[in-house]
Scaffold this motif. Structure first.
Motif, mmCIF file in Angstrom:
data_model
loop_
_atom_site.group_PDB
_atom_site.id
_atom_site.type_symbol
_atom_site.label_atom_id
_atom_site.label_comp_id
_atom_site.label_asym_id
_atom_site.label_seq_id
_atom_site.Cartn_x
_atom_site.Cartn_y
_atom_site.Cartn_z
ATOM 1 N N GLN A 144 -33.767 29.934 -8.792
ATOM 2 C CA GLN A 144 -34.512 29.114 -7.840
ATOM 3 C C GLN A 144 -33.949 27.697 -7.791
ATOM 4 O O GLN A 144 -33.845 27.098 -6.710
ATOM 5 C CB GLN A 144 -35.996 29.094 -8.214
ATOM 6 C CG GLN A 144 -36.704 30.410 -7.950
ATOM 7 C CD GLN A 144 -38.137 30.413 -8.436
ATOM 8 O OE1 GLN A 144 -38.517 29.611 -9.305
ATOM 9 N NE2 GLN A 144 -38.950 31.308 -7.895
ATOM 10 N N VAL A 147 -30.789 27.514 -5.719
ATOM 11 C CA VAL A 147 -31.032 27.541 -4.277
ATOM 12 C C VAL A 147 -31.630 26.230 -3.789
ATOM 13 O O VAL A 147 -31.142 25.620 -2.832
ATOM 14 C CB VAL A 147 -31.958 28.721 -3.910
ATOM 15 C CG1 VAL A 147 -32.337 28.666 -2.434
ATOM 16 C CG2 VAL A 147 -31.274 30.051 -4.235
ATOM 17 N N LYS A 150 -29.334 23.242 -4.370
ATOM 18 C CA LYS A 150 -28.032 23.449 -3.738
ATOM 19 C C LYS A 150 -26.875 23.235 -4.735
ATOM 20 O O LYS A 150 -26.000 22.399 -4.544
ATOM 21 C CB LYS A 150 -27.860 22.524 -2.519
ATOM 22 C CG LYS A 150 -28.919 22.766 -1.447
ATOM 23 C CD LYS A 150 -28.644 21.961 -0.197
ATOM 24 C CE LYS A 150 -29.743 22.093 0.832
ATOM 25 N NZ LYS A 150 -30.124 23.481 1.149
ATOM 26 N N VAL A 154 -23.484 27.660 -3.970
ATOM 27 C CA VAL A 154 -24.712 28.450 -3.855
ATOM 28 C C VAL A 154 -24.685 29.443 -2.705
ATOM 29 O O VAL A 154 -25.387 30.467 -2.741
ATOM 30 C CB VAL A 154 -25.941 27.508 -3.724
ATOM 31 C CG1 VAL A 154 -25.913 26.767 -2.389
ATOM 32 C CG2 VAL A 154 -27.240 28.283 -3.893
ATOM 33 N N ASP A 155 -23.876 29.198 -1.681
ATOM 34 C CA ASP A 155 -23.813 30.127 -0.541
ATOM 35 C C ASP A 155 -23.409 31.535 -0.964
ATOM 36 O O ASP A 155 -23.703 32.509 -0.261
ATOM 37 C CB ASP A 155 -22.845 29.612 0.515
ATOM 38 C CG ASP A 155 -23.376 28.382 1.244
ATOM 39 O OD1 ASP A 155 -24.581 28.098 1.115
ATOM 40 O OD2 ASP A 155 -22.589 27.705 1.921
#
Length: 519
Positions: A144, A147, A150, A154-155
Motif C-alpha cells: 500500500q 502505491v 509512489k 511502482v507502475d
C-alpha cells in the motif's frame, strides 16, 4: 558507646574497602570493555552479532558504485537495490542464478485462471532485525505504501484493485486486468517487506529488514558495512561482516585485489578480470546477465533512421557478429530485444547477416541529398565500438558518418532532446523490451503491429502464453530493424581463493551473499 563507635568505624572502613574494590573493578571493566570495543569495531563485528554467536570473519568487497542513499523506496538507482536485496531486505519472490522465480517471504502462491487474483502464503516465525514480527499485515502495508507514496518503479505493479490479508500468513492481491510480470516485480524493490511499526527509521542511512545481514555503517558513495543478523529466520550467514568499498579506478581495484586488501570484486570489469587472471591466489569467474548492448536507432520522423529500408540496410552494414566476438564482456551475439535469460528469448541473429552488397543495393535507392550523413553520439565508454561501426558504415559512399564522443552530461541531454540518430547503449532489465512498443520512449519507434503484439503479451494469463507472445513481439521489432542488438554482456567476479559461496550470474542487478564464506 565505645563498642558501638568501634563497630561503626569498622563498618565504615569496610564500606570504603568495598567501594574501592568496586571502583577498581568498574574501572578495569571499562578498560577491558573499551579495548574489546576497539577490537570489535576493528573487526567490524557488532556486539549484537557476537551475542548471537556470529562468525568473526570479515569479507571486503570492491565495487564501482556505493549508493548515495540506502532508501530503495524513493531512489531509482540500482546500486542500493543490488546490495541490500537478499542481504538486508527480503522480497516476496526471489530469483535464482538462472533468473527463474523462486519463493521468498512468500513460500507459495496461487494465480486464478483469469490472472486477476494472486494468493500468497507468507512464511511464519519471521522477524525483522529489530525483533518485530513480520506477518501479512506488514506485506499489505508495504504494498500500500508503494502505491500511495509512489515508490520508484511502482507502475510495474500494474492496476491493483485491492490488497488484503485474511489472516496472518495470507495476502491476496486483486487486479483489474492481468499483469504477467507482477511476480517479477515482486522479486525486486517493490516486493520488499518493510516493518510497518518501525517508526521514523532513517531509510537513507539505515535499514530495518528481515535478511541475513543488517546495516552496520554507511558512508554515502564511499562504503557500506553489513553485519551478521543473529535473529535471521533462515540459514544464518557464514561471515560476521561484509564491507563494500567503492573503487572508481580499475587499476586501483586490481591492485587492491593483488595486494589482498580486497577479497572480492563483483561485478568486476573485463580489465580487472584480465589483470587478475595472472594472480595465482585469485579466481576469475564469468556469469550471465540480462544486459543487452545495442546500436540504438532514433526512429523519430525527423531522423534518417525513420526510414525502414535505411534501418535494414544499416543492420546489414554493421557486422554485429564480429563486434560481439571482439568484445571482452560479450556473452554472444544477440539480434533481438530479449536476452537468453528473459521470457520470450529466441535467437534472431540470422535476420540481418553482415552483407555489404545487400546494404549497398538498399541504400542505392536513395538520392544522395536524402542520405548525406548520419550522426553517432556516444560516451567515452563506447568509443571503440563506435569507431568500428563508423568504419563499417564508411564502406559505402553515403551516408557519411559523423562520430561524436561527448561527456556523460552532454550525452544525457542529447538523448533526452532527441538530437541523435545512432548511439550505443545498454539495456539491463528483465522485460525491458517493452520500450519498443512505446512511441514516447527514447527510441521513438512507432509501429502499430509491434504495439498490438506487445499489448497481447501484456494480456497473457499464464507464463507460457506470455513467453510465446513476447517471442512473437520481439521478432516483429527485430524484423523491422527498430535497432541493432549487438550482444549480451557477461559479468565477471574476481575472488580470493579463500572465499567461497558467492554468486556469479546476475550480479549486476542483485548480489545475494548469505552463503558467502571465508577460510
Amino acid at each position: 558507646m565505645g563498642m558501638r563507635s568501634e563497630q561503626q568505624r569498622k563498618q565504615y572502613n569496610g564500606l570504603i574497602s568495598w567501594g574501592v574494590f568496586l571502583g577498581v573493578a568498574l574501572a578495569l571493566s571499562a578498560l577491558v570493555w573499551a579495548g574489546w570495543s576497539v577490537l570489535v569495531q576493528h573487526r567490524s563485528i557488532s556486539l549484537s552479532a557476537l551475542m548471537h554467536g556470529a562468525p568473526q570473519s570479515s569479507v571486503t568487497v570492491g565495487i564501482g558504485d556505493v549508493p548515495q542513499s540506502l532508501d530503495i523506496r524513493s531512489n531509482g538507482s540500482s546500486a542500493a537495490e543490488r546490495l541490500l536485496i537478499d542481504n538486508v531486505y527480503e522480497t516476496l519472490i526471489t530469483v535464482d542464478q538462472q533468473n527463474q522465480l523462486k519463493s521468498g517471504l512468500a513460500t507459495s502462491w496461487k494465480v486464478s485462471g483469469d490472472a486477476l487474483k494472486y494468493t500468497f502464503t507468507i512464511a511464519s516465525n519471521v522477524t525483522f532485525s529489530n525483533r518485530h514480527a513480520l506477518d501479512s499485515a506488514d506485506v499489505v502495508w508495504s504494498l500500500q505504501q508503494a502505491v500511495t507514496q509512489k515508490y520508484a518503479g511502482v507502475d510495474a505493479l500494474g492496476d491493483m484493485q485491492s490488497i488484503t490479508n485474511p489472516d496472518s500468513t495470507t495476502v491476496v492481491i486483486a487486479l483489474t486486468k492481468p499483469n504477467p510480470t507482477l511476480l517479477r516485480a515482486l522479486s525486486g524493490r517493490l516486493g520488499i517487506v518493510y516493518d510497518s511499526e518501525a517508526g521514523n527509521t532513517d531509510y537513507a542511512n539505515s535499514a530495518v529488514g528481515s535478511g541475513p545481514f543488517t546495516v552496520g555503517a554507511f558512508n554515502a558513495a564511499q562504503s557500506l558495512t553489513l553485519q551478521y543478523n543473529g535473529s535471521y529466520h533462515g540459514t544464518k550467514a557464514k561471515v560476521g561482516s561484509i564491507a563494500f568499498k567503492q573503487y572508481s579506478d580499475e587499476n586501483a581495484l586490481a591492485k587492491a585485489l593483488a595486494d589482498g586488501d580486497v577479497d572480492l570484486a563483483m561485478p568486476a570489469t573485463a580489465t580487472v578480470a584480465a589483470a587478475s587472471n595472472k594472480q595465482h591466489d585469485l579466481k576469475v569467474s564469468e556469469g550471465a546477465t540480462t544486459d543487452k548492448v545495442l546500436l540504438a536507432f532514433n526512429n523519430s520522423t525527423d531522423s534518417l533512421m525513420s526510414d525502414e529500408q535505411i534501418r535494414k540496410a544499416m543492420r546489414h552494414l554493421v557486422d554485429a557478429s564480429s563486434i560481439a566476438s571482439s568484445q571482452p564482456d560479450s556473452a554472444g551475439a544477440l539480434g533481438g530485444p530479449i536476452s537468453p535469460l528473459e521470457p520470450g528469448y529466441e535467437d534472431l541473429t540470422g535476420l540481418f547477416p553482415y552483407d555489404l552488397n545487400q546494404a549497398q543495393t538498399m541504400l542505392g535507392y536513395f538520392a544522395p541529398q536524402f542520405i548525406p550523413s548520419v550522426d553517432i553520439v556516444v560516451t567515452e565508454q563506447y568509443r571503440p565500438i563506435a569507431e568500428t561501426i563508423a568504419q563499417q558504415i564508411g564502406q559505402v559512399s553515403l551516408p557519411k558518418v559523423n562520430l561524436e564522443v561527448v561527456s556523460a552530461e552532454d550525452y544525457a541531454k542529447r538523448i533526452q532532446d532527441g538530437s541523435w540518430e545512432l548511439t550505443i547503449m545498454s539495456m539491463n532489465g528483465t522485460d525491458d523490451a517493452g520500450a519498443f512498443a512505446d512511441p514516447g520512449s527514447l527510441f521513438h519507434y512507432d509501429h502499430s503491429e509491434a504495439e498490438q503484439a506487445y499489448a497481447s503479451a501484456r494480456a497473457a494469463t499464464n507464463d507460457q502464453d506470455y513467453a510465446e507472445r513476447m517471442k512473437a513481439y520481439a521478432k516483429i521489432v527485430s524484423e523491422d530493424a527498430a535497432s541493432d542488438w549487438l550482444y549480451t554482456r557477461k559479468c565477471f567476479t574476481v575472488a580470493s581463493i579463500k572465499v567461497s559461496g558467492y554468486p556469479t550470474s546476475l550480479i549486476d542487478t542483485r548480489m545475494p551473499l548469505g552463503a558467502l564464506d571465508k577460510q
